[in-house]
Scaffold this motif. Structure first.
Motif, PDB file in Angstrom:
ATOM      1  N   LYS A 175       0.868  -1.204   0.000  1.00 60.49           N
ATOM      2  CA  LYS A 175       0.000   0.000   0.000  1.00 60.49           C
ATOM      3  C   LYS A 175       0.888   1.232   0.000  1.00 60.49           C
ATOM      4  O   LYS A 175       0.585   2.225  -0.647  1.00 60.49           O
ATOM      5  CB  LYS A 175      -0.920  -0.043   1.217  1.00 60.49           C
ATOM      6  CG  LYS A 175      -1.789   1.170   1.403  1.00 60.49           C
ATOM      7  CD  LYS A 175      -2.794   1.330   0.256  1.00 60.49           C
ATOM      8  CE  LYS A 175      -3.881   0.264   0.317  1.00 60.49           C
ATOM      9  NZ  LYS A 175      -4.943   0.554  -0.692  1.00 60.49           N
ATOM     10  N   HIS A 176       1.953   1.177   0.785  1.00 60.23           N
ATOM     11  CA  HIS A 176       2.964   2.233   0.774  1.00 60.23           C
ATOM     12  C   HIS A 176       4.313   1.561   0.637  1.00 60.23           C
ATOM     13  O   HIS A 176       4.479   0.367   0.931  1.00 60.23           O
ATOM     14  CB  HIS A 176       2.910   3.059   2.058  1.00 60.23           C
ATOM     15  CG  HIS A 176       1.754   4.024   2.103  1.00 60.23           C
ATOM     16  ND1 HIS A 176       1.882   5.344   1.788  1.00 60.23           N
ATOM     17  CD2 HIS A 176       0.442   3.858   2.418  1.00 60.23           C
ATOM     18  CE1 HIS A 176       0.699   5.938   1.913  1.00 60.23           C
ATOM     19  NE2 HIS A 176      -0.187   5.029   2.301  1.00 60.23           N
ATOM     20  N   THR A 177       5.304   2.318   0.226  1.00 59.25           N
ATOM     21  CA  THR A 177       6.644   1.766   0.042  1.00 59.25           C
ATOM     22  C   THR A 177       7.459   1.845   1.320  1.00 59.25           C
ATOM     23  O   THR A 177       8.497   1.168   1.437  1.00 59.25           O
ATOM     24  CB  THR A 177       7.375   2.506  -1.084  1.00 59.25           C
ATOM     25  OG1 THR A 177       7.454   3.902  -0.748  1.00 59.25           O
ATOM     26  CG2 THR A 177       6.634   2.335  -2.400  1.00 59.25           C
ATOM     27  N   LYS A 178       7.018   2.674   2.230  1.00 60.12           N
ATOM     28  CA  LYS A 178       7.724   2.804   3.501  1.00 60.12           C
ATOM     29  C   LYS A 178       6.720   2.727   4.643  1.00 60.12           C
ATOM     30  O   LYS A 178       5.530   2.533   4.442  1.00 60.12           O
ATOM     31  CB  LYS A 178       8.510   4.116   3.548  1.00 60.12           C
ATOM     32  CG  LYS A 178       9.681   4.178   2.570  1.00 60.12           C
ATOM     33  CD  LYS A 178      10.469   5.466   2.745  1.00 60.12           C
ATOM     34  CE  LYS A 178      11.652   5.513   1.778  1.00 60.12           C
ATOM     35  NZ  LYS A 178      12.435   6.762   1.928  1.00 60.12           N
ATOM     36  N   ARG A 179       7.229   2.945   5.872  1.00 60.66           N
ATOM     37  CA  ARG A 179       6.431   2.843   7.090  1.00 60.66           C
ATOM     38  C   ARG A 179       5.144   3.666   6.966  1.00 60.66           C
ATOM     39  O   ARG A 179       5.153   4.823   6.548  1.00 60.66           O
ATOM     40  CB  ARG A 179       7.250   3.332   8.274  1.00 60.66           C
ATOM     41  CG  ARG A 179       6.467   3.353   9.586  1.00 60.66           C
ATOM     42  CD  ARG A 179       7.235   4.135  10.655  1.00 60.66           C
ATOM     43  NE  ARG A 179       8.420   3.410  11.042  1.00 60.66           N
ATOM     44  CZ  ARG A 179       8.508   2.589  12.098  1.00 60.66           C
ATOM     45  NH1 ARG A 179       7.449   2.409  12.871  1.00 60.66           N
ATOM     46  NH2 ARG A 179       9.623   1.965  12.399  1.00 60.66           N
ATOM     47  N   ILE A 180       4.053   3.055   7.367  1.00 65.13           N
ATOM     48  CA  ILE A 180       2.775   3.782   7.492  1.00 65.13           C
ATOM     49  C   ILE A 180       2.775   4.434   8.877  1.00 65.13           C
ATOM     50  O   ILE A 180       2.863   3.732   9.896  1.00 65.13           O
ATOM     51  CB  ILE A 180       1.586   2.837   7.328  1.00 65.13           C
ATOM     52  CG1 ILE A 180       1.594   2.229   5.916  1.00 65.13           C
ATOM     53  CG2 ILE A 180       0.270   3.570   7.611  1.00 65.13           C
ATOM     54  CD1 ILE A 180       0.494   1.205   5.677  1.00 65.13           C
ATOM     55  N   THR A 181       2.667   5.748   8.887  1.00 64.38           N
ATOM     56  CA  THR A 181       2.818   6.483  10.155  1.00 64.38           C
ATOM     57  C   THR A 181       1.499   7.056  10.684  1.00 64.38           C
ATOM     58  O   THR A 181       1.360   7.280  11.893  1.00 64.38           O
ATOM     59  CB  THR A 181       3.807   7.639   9.970  1.00 64.38           C
ATOM     60  OG1 THR A 181       3.343   8.495   8.911  1.00 64.38           O
ATOM     61  CG2 THR A 181       5.196   7.097   9.636  1.00 64.38           C
TER      62      THR A 181
END
Length: 1394
Positions: A175-181
């Motif tokens: 869904k995202h390429t990095k951490r979902i914050t």
């Protein structure tokens, strides 16, 4: 705000903590710190459960071991050596995120090193694990707003959506390429996520990506909301807000993503710490440097700062918004500040935490807004009570209210008792209080407490058959309402084996199908209301939002109650006894502050419970009159008066009416008393405003016991006649309704009532109705009612009806019937009225006939004149008194040439001009005409007579009548032409004439050198200088009259120059011949120079007295004495003494003539002691004194004065008849003498001889009696009504009786014009009095007594005739006058210079 509890764990110290409230109910608070454990507390601070968080190396197969290891770790602590000896596979991790589902049933927790989701069930208190199926660590967790969807994000950008209802897991990779914050759900189950890849994704509940947006910085704190646009029809949460780079706030609209709104703030604000949507499209933002800003998102003003301020000095760490309370709170430094979103400019509350010196953390509110949790930097957490459930109850004047979640306070604010605090075991949902007990409870259970003066004792707890809606207590019983039923039971059992029916009873009965909706409890009754409508009173304007009702507890105001909702209190009054029956009225409304629940109403003071757990008192606006009335204006007082009348507070209304002192206010109070049937108070009010008639009426009816009859009378007084009739008919005396309608002349209603109640009154009512119809012109119905009014047995009534029939018949055209009825009727007035009707209808012959039959001769003659029937007029003329009719008749006779009859008629008509004209022109009788003119003073008649005499050549008579007719110019011309000016002057001088007429006459006489007449008319027209000039030019033949007129002129002019001219003339400076001194005296009197006149009068009197003219001297002194007294000028002592001596001499003759020789002798002794005042008659007076003293038995006094006569200068002058007797008296002296009686001094009560006028005690000159000459006595005092001199009352009565006329005339001569101007003469013609008997003689008066003659000379003939003494007197007077004139001139000069 009140701190409820604080949580401080040793393992949390120095580290930040996370916490979250259970959604919806807020009963649980989940907290976690650095100890790898999530602890769950209830809302009272009691720990209920905890969740241990193991690390990622623990496999699912070892889950039970992991739980055991967690327990061991909990017991030993993570730093324990024993804990370090545990296997490395038992690692633990901190909590990353936790969140409650929308119902607050499940708490979801994720940890750093775990791929599991921990789920704690609040209902079962059990923890379960959810395997995410992903091997990377989780970084984000959030429950949806709608449904049971849980979104979990990982550090690698993967997403898991878990549907708890179906247990379905939807993994979404990449869904995202990095951490979902960060992320957020909206109300449509759309999920927005942000990550470290600077991307924003919007997905549905299945995980499908709907929209993807790239941003320039890493997003954080993402929220869904609704941004206000111009089109407000859509209420969807379509706006995503987020913080970018900790500096900017970005707003994305899902429907317009290409136009984001990027809000950048000032650098000195610092970085954005947190923000929250609040209100209607506003955002509250907190900045790191303590700045707090509220901005608007409304389209026209996006980004506009509604509020900006430095809330905290160093930093701001958190913001919390409660939509329930409509409040926002900020925290920073060591304080909390709270704002009301409706009033952002003012700080609502401030809480300082002085013990938190390391700073504060974040804040969070429960959904109901009751509790606010705050974390701190040192690892502690505080919970504050911000909204307390408003629970309270009242019984009598005692109230109970919730002051904390587990605390109830019982107070009595009316009686001032100390509040009692009661700690309870549960957080109650209802509270009830009685006289001695307190009940709290929730659901179907209640706990009872006994409340004493100093202690509280828990009594028992009771379970009911259903969920309790409300409960009521009183002294012994409790009544609980649940599920449409009421259970009544004893609070404390009296005996152990009490009967069940007394212990408890259920209402309604089993066979009663109604539901109880509300209830109340008193000491004697259980009262409840059901859903079945019975007899009720309508409450006007009863709002559907009403939440409760309270009755007034003040004993004097039992009819007042209030109904309240969230915003307002409505005051109602139940009026039980009014003339309109019982009813409820709305008295007014009062605004209630926010979150105030009324508990107790006492005398207009409403005690309310607030959400802060305190009580507050407000005064109802309908009771504003209870405040001080000082400095209240009339309009405010009138409003308060209206309030008191609605509340039936008549005593307070009386006080306001007394202050207003306005008739309208008193009348309003009186009408209100009548409306409420307060008859005694109404009598008191009407008596105050002096309405005597109403007071008498009320006094007659106030003892009536029949409610309807009394109410009917009062309704009639208030002019509500229909209501009064209904009340009368319902009373024991229905005939009162008929009497009222008759008195009001409501005849239709009266006739209808008479048919039912009193048929015998119908004829009388018909007659009265017919009179009113006749007055309004409805003659047809009037005739019908007159005919119905015939009774046949009431003669007087029937005669009135027949008279009405006669008049109505004539008015309707039936003249024959009406005239016959009127002729037969005995009433004269009827004949007159019918005659007037016929006269207006021009039926003159019938009208005159009725007038004549009715003996109204004037009216009959007037109508006969209109018919030209002079013969009938002549017959009636002797009975006619109207001048108008006589005038018409006279004109007719004059036209016929019958002048004698005409002149008689003219005289009867008082037409004097016509009478004079006929006497002069036709009857040739000028004497009669002249007499009429003189009698009537007719101007036109005088002109006619003047013309008549002018034709005869009698100019004097013509002038007289011309003046009478006010034709002065014609009269003057005629007098001038025919040398009749003297006649004209005599005529005009006696009437009201203008100055011009006087001046024309004066000029005429001036031209004729007739100075006296010229001066007289110049004086009349006010030309004083010319008048004086002519008077001084008069010949010697007119000298006396001219000088008199000159003195009058100077007196009127008051001119110094004219006065000097006259004085020069009197002194003879102009002609060398000095005038008589009397003129100088008259001049002073005319000039009102009374002091100078008094001195002159004394000199003249002294000379008169020296010449033997004692009566003249007496008159001069008395007239001057009276004038000075009237002008309030001090009387000279010499004048008073001389007058007293002369009056004593006058009294001698009176006493001797009356045979009172003692009084005569005493007066002669007084005169003889002042014999030097009588130089002309020394020997006669001494001789008389000797003789009278001898007669009175005063032998010693007689001897003394006889010895005086024997002196050589007097001895040869003694009358031969008395000389021997006197010589014998001296040769053989007899010194015996009757002692003089003594009487008290009126000033000091000192006893002195009655003829002594100087008191030795007080040295006062005592007034003397003019009747006796003795001094006055205080208790025998009177004054003569003519001369105002004092007299002894008893003696004056005796003198009046002795006088033949019997009239109390003055003892002194009375001036002829005492009330007007001062007369210029000093010799008055004194009236006869009891002291001046007989005729005035020029010679001596002789008294015959025992053939012994004694002479009392009035004046000496030789001196009276004039001689050297008179000349010397004139010279002396002129010299004195010269001195006065010189002094006057000097004073006048000094005055002018000043």
């Amino acid at each position: 705000m009140k701190r409820v509890f604080s949580v401080l764990e040793k393992t949390w110290l120095g580290t930040p903590i996370q916490f979250t409230w259970q959604k919806t109910s807020g009963n649980y608070l989940a907290i976690t710190g650095a100890d790898y454990i999530v602890k769950i507390f209830d809302r009272h601070g009691q720990k209920r459960s905890e969740i241990s968080l193991p690390g990622v190396s623990v496999t699912w197969l070892e889950c039970s071991d992991a739980i055991i290891a967690g327990c061991i770790l909990k017991l030993l602590g993570s730093s324990s050596p024993l804990a370090s000896g545990l296997p490395s596979s038992w690692d633990y991790s901190n909590c990353v995120a936790m969140d409650w589902d929308k119902h607050g049933d499940i708490l979801a927790v994720i940890a750093e090193k775990s791929s599991c989701v921990y789920l704690w069930d609040a209902n079962t208190n059990k923890t379960s694990q959810l395997d995410s199926g992903m091997r990377d660590q989780m970084s984000f967790l959030l429950w949806s707003k709608i449904g049971s969807f849980l979104a979990v994000g990982t550090i690698k950008g993967n997403l898991l959506i878990y549907n708890r209802q179906t247990s379905r897991k939807i993994p979404v990779l990449g869904k995202h390429t990095k951490r979902i914050t960060c992320g957020c759900w909206n109300a449509e189950n759309l999920l927005a996520l942000g990550g470290e890849d600077k991307m924003i994704t919007v997905s549905n509940q299945e995980g499908d990506t709907i929209r993807q947006i790239s941003v320039r910085s890493e997003p954080s704190n993402m929220q869904f909301s609704m941004m206000r646009t111009e089109d407000r029809s859509s209420a969807a949460e379509s706006t995503i807000s987020m913080v970018l780079g900790k500096r900017n706030l970005c707003l994305f609209n899902l429907y317009d993503p290409d136009k984001p709104t990027d809000l950048e703030f000032q650098q000195h604000y610092g970085s954005i710490v947190c923000y929250s949507w609040c209100g209607d499209g506003y955002i509250a933002i907190g900045f790191s440097r303590g700045i707090f800003v509220v901005i608007s998102t409304h389209v026209p003003e996006v980004g506009h700062e509604v509020l900006q301020g430095r809330n905290h000095r160093d930093n701001l760490t958190g913001i919390a918004v409660s939509h329930t309370l409509n409040k926002v709170a900020t925290c920073g430094d060591n304080s909390i500040k709270m704002y009301d979103l409706a009033e952002l400019k003012d700080v609502y509350a401030i809480v300082n935490l002085d013990d938190e010196n390391k700073g504060l953390g974040t804040m969070s509110w429960t959904d109901d807004g009751q509790l606010l949790a705050l974390s701190t930097q040192r690892g502690s957490l505080h919970v504050f009570l911000t909204k307390l459930p408003i629970l309270g109850d009242a019984c009598s004047t005692r109230i109970a209210y919730l002051t904390s979640l587990l605390e109830v306070t019982v107070a009595n604010p009316v009686e001032g008792e100390q509040p009692i605090t009661v700690s309870v075991d549960v957080e109650p949902s209802f509270v009830a209080v009685g006289l001695y007990h307190l009940a709290v409870g929730m659901n179907n259970r209640a706990w009872f407490y006994v409340v004493g003066e100093n202690a509280v004792k828990k009594l028992k707890d009771t379970e009911y058959l259903g969920t309790v809606a409300s409960i009521c207590l009183h002294s012994d019983y409790a009544a609980a309402l649940f599920e449409g039923k009421v259970q009544l039971h004893l609070i404390e059992s009296e005996v152990l084996d009490a009967q069940e029916e007394r212990e408890t009873r259920l209402f309604p009965a089993m066979d009663d199908k109604c539901r109880i909706l509300c209830h109340a409890l008193t000491s004697d009754f259980l009262i409840y209301g059901t859903d079945v409508n019975d007899a009720t009173y309508e409450i006007p304007d009863f709002s559907p939002t009403i939440k409760g009702v309270l009755w007034e507890n003040w004993p004097m105001d039992k009819g007042v109650f209030i109904a309240y909702d969230d915003d307002k209190v409505y005051t109602y009054v139940f009026h039980k006894d009014t003339i309109q029956g019982s009813k409820v009225i709305l008295a007014g409304g009062t605004k209630v502050p926010f979150s105030h629940k009324p508990l107790l109403l006492y005398n207009g003071e409403l005690t309310c419970q607030t959400q802060s757990g305190k009580i507050n008192s407000i005064y109802l606006s309908t009771h504003s009159f209870l405040n001080s009335l000082k400095d209240k204006g009339p309009n405010e007082l009138r409003q308060m008066l209206a309030q008191t009348l609605m509340l039936k507070r008549f005593s307070d209304a009386w006080e306001m009416c007394r202050i207003l002192n306005d008739g309208a206010a008193w009348n309003e109070l009186a009408r209100a008393c009548l409306h409420h049937m307060e008859v005694d108070f109404a009598v008191r009010v009407y008596r105050t405003i002096r309405e005597v008639g109403i007071v008498m009426s009320l006094e007659q009816i106030k003892g009536i016991e029949d409610y309807n009859l009394l109410a009917g009378h009062l309704a009639m007084f208030t002019n509500d006649f229909n209501l009064a009739q209904d009340l009368y008919l319902a009373s024991s005396c229905p005939v009162a309704a008929l009497e009222m309608r008759r008195d009001l002349q409501h005849w239709d209603s009266a006739l209808q009532l008479a048919k039912r109640l009193a048929p015998d009154q119908t004829p009388f009512i018909s007659k009265e109705y017919a009179i009113q119809l006749e007055f309004t012109g409805d003659y047809v119905n009037a005739l019908a009612h007159y005919e119905k009014g015939m009774t046949g047995d009431n003669k007087e009534h029937d005669e009135l009806c027949l008279a009405g029939v006669a008049q109505m018949s004539i008015r309707m055209g039936d003249i024959r019937r009406g005239v016959n009825q009127a002729l037969k009727h005995p009433s004269r007035v009827l004949k007159r009225d019918c005659g007037a009707i016929l006269e207006n209808m021009k039926q003159f012959s019938e009208a005159a006939q009725l007038y004549e039959k009715g003996l109204y001769y004037d009216k009959a003659a007037s109508v006969y004149i209109r018919c030209k029937n002079w013969a009938k007029v002549g017959e009636l003329l002797p009975h006619v008194s109207s001048p108008k009719i006589h005038l018409q008749y006279a004109k007719a006779k004059e036209a016929d040439g019958r002048y004698k009859e005409a002149v008689v008629a003219y005289e009867n008509a008082k037409q004097w001009n016509s009478v004079i004209r006929i006497y002069l022109d036709h009857l040739n009788n000028p004497e009669k005409a002249v007499s009429i003119v003189r009698e009537t003073q007719s101007l036109d008649g005088a002109k006619m007579v003047a013309r008549f005499f002018l034709q005869l050549g009698d100019y004097g008579s013509a002038i007289q009548f011309l003046v009478m007719s006010k034709c002065n110019n014609e009269a003057f011309t005629l007098a001038q032409q025919h040398n009749k000016m003297e006649i004209y002057a005599d005529i005009i001088g006696s009437g009201d004439t203008t100055n011009e007429d006087y001046q024309s006459i004066a000029l005429y006489f001036e031209g004729e050198k007739r100075h006296f007449q010229a001066g007289k008319f110049f004086l009349l027209c006010g030309q004083y200088s010319r008048a004086l000039k002519h008077f001084l030019k008069c010949p010697s033949s007119e000298d006396n009259a001219a000088i008199e007129m000159a003195i009058e002129t100077v007196g009127q002019a008051k001119d110094e120059l004219l006065t000097s001219q006259l004085i020069d003339h009197l002194m003879g400076e102009s002609d060398g011949m000095p005038k008589d001194a009397k003129y100088l005296f008259r001049l002073y009197m005319a000039l009102k120079q009374y002091r100078e006149a008094a001195r002159t009068a004394i000199i003249i009197a002294r000379e008169e007295q020296s010449s033997g003219n004692y009566r003249n001297a007496h008159d001069v002194l008395f007239s001057m004495y009276a004038e000075l007294k009237s002008q309030k000028i001090k009387i000279p002592s010499e004048m008073a003494t001389n007058l007293m001596i002369l009056h004593s001499y006058v009294l001698v003759k009176i006493h001797v003539k009356n045979g009172d020789h003692m009084k005569g002798a005493r007066m002669l002794i007084r005169v003889a002691n002042n014999i030097s005042k009588f130089p002309s008659h020394i020997v006669p007076i001494l001789t008389s004194t000797v003789i009278e003293c001898h007669r009175a038995g005063l032998k010693n006094s007689a001897f003394s004065f006889a010895a005086m006569l024997m002196r050589p200068e007097y001895r040869n002058k003694i009358d031969a008849k008395y000389k021997k007797k006197i010589e014998a008296m001296v040769r053989r002296p007899d010194t015996s003498e009757t002692e003089e009686a003594t009487t008290p001094c009126p000033f000091c009560e000192f006893l002195l001889p009655e003829c002594e006028l100087l008191c030795p005690g007080c040295k006062n000159n005592i007034p003397y009696c003019i009747a006796t000459g003795r001094h006055m006595l205080k208790d025998d005092w009177t004054v003569c009504p003519h001369c105002d001199f004092p007299a002894l009352y008893s003696e004056l009565k005796i003198k009046i009786k002795l006088h033949s006329s019997g009239k109390a005339v003055g003892l002194f001569p009375v001036p002829a014009n005492r009330g007007g101007a001062v007369s210029s003469t000093f010799r008055y013609n004194a009236p006869k009095s009891i002291f001046s008997t007989g005729e005035r003689r020029n010679g001596p008066s002789w008294i015959q007594k025992n053939e012994t003659n004694v002479t009392f000379p009035d004046r000496h003939p030789q001196l009276y005739r004039g001689g050297n003494g008179a000349v010397e007197l004139c010279c002396l007077l002129y010299f004195v006058h010269f001195l006065f004139k010189l002094l006057y001139s000097m004073l006048y000069t000094v005055n002018c210079n000043l």
